[in-house]
Design a protein around this motif. Sequence first.
Motif, mmCIF file in Angstrom:
data_model
loop_
_atom_site.group_PDB
_atom_site.id
_atom_site.type_symbol
_atom_site.label_atom_id
_atom_site.label_comp_id
_atom_site.label_asym_id
_atom_site.label_seq_id
_atom_site.Cartn_x
_atom_site.Cartn_y
_atom_site.Cartn_z
ATOM 1 N N GLU A 52 -47.771 4.687 47.297
ATOM 2 C CA GLU A 52 -47.993 3.794 48.445
ATOM 3 C C GLU A 52 -49.492 3.713 48.699
ATOM 4 N N SER A 99 -43.790 0.589 36.950
ATOM 5 C CA SER A 99 -42.450 0.950 37.536
ATOM 6 C C SER A 99 -43.196 1.781 38.652
ATOM 7 N N ARG A 100 -42.604 1.771 40.248
ATOM 8 C CA ARG A 100 -42.988 2.857 40.764
ATOM 9 C C ARG A 100 -42.646 4.383 40.448
ATOM 10 N N ASP A 101 -42.126 4.600 39.712
ATOM 11 C CA ASP A 101 -41.641 6.001 39.299
ATOM 12 C C ASP A 101 -43.069 6.109 38.339
ATOM 13 N N ASP A 152 -38.059 -5.228 41.199
ATOM 14 C CA ASP A 152 -38.108 -4.247 42.553
ATOM 15 C C ASP A 152 -38.234 -3.358 42.147
ATOM 16 N N ASP A 153 -39.204 -2.772 42.416
ATOM 17 C CA ASP A 153 -40.273 -1.757 42.058
ATOM 18 C C ASP A 153 -40.949 -1.506 41.164
#
Length: 100
Positions: free
Chosen positions: A49, A35-37, A66-67
């Motif tokens: 990023e 996950s991006r988190d 998504d993410d």
Amino acid sequence: RKVIRDSSIHVNMEDYESDGLRKDAQLLFHKGIASRDLLAYLWNYDQTEFFIDLMKRAMLMSGCQDDQFLIPSLLKEKKGMVAIDKMCVIDFSATFLPHG
């Protein structure tokens, strides 16, 4: 902190529990999906990023949902694996990679 690593050696799940990222960490180290988190956490919330873009351009990661991102190097080959709903086959046999 590193993303590409052997979870049986380098991972302590309690570290992720205290930050509310245990499920994200389990998904990463069991299915290769980040996950991006979690990536932001692993990279100390610095240049997330940039690192995502770098890993995508170096073909170390690809967008998944998504993410979420697939990191193929974290996939473990398991005997008897059966694809249930989605499958992706990547064939590098046709001169895509350099010899050597």
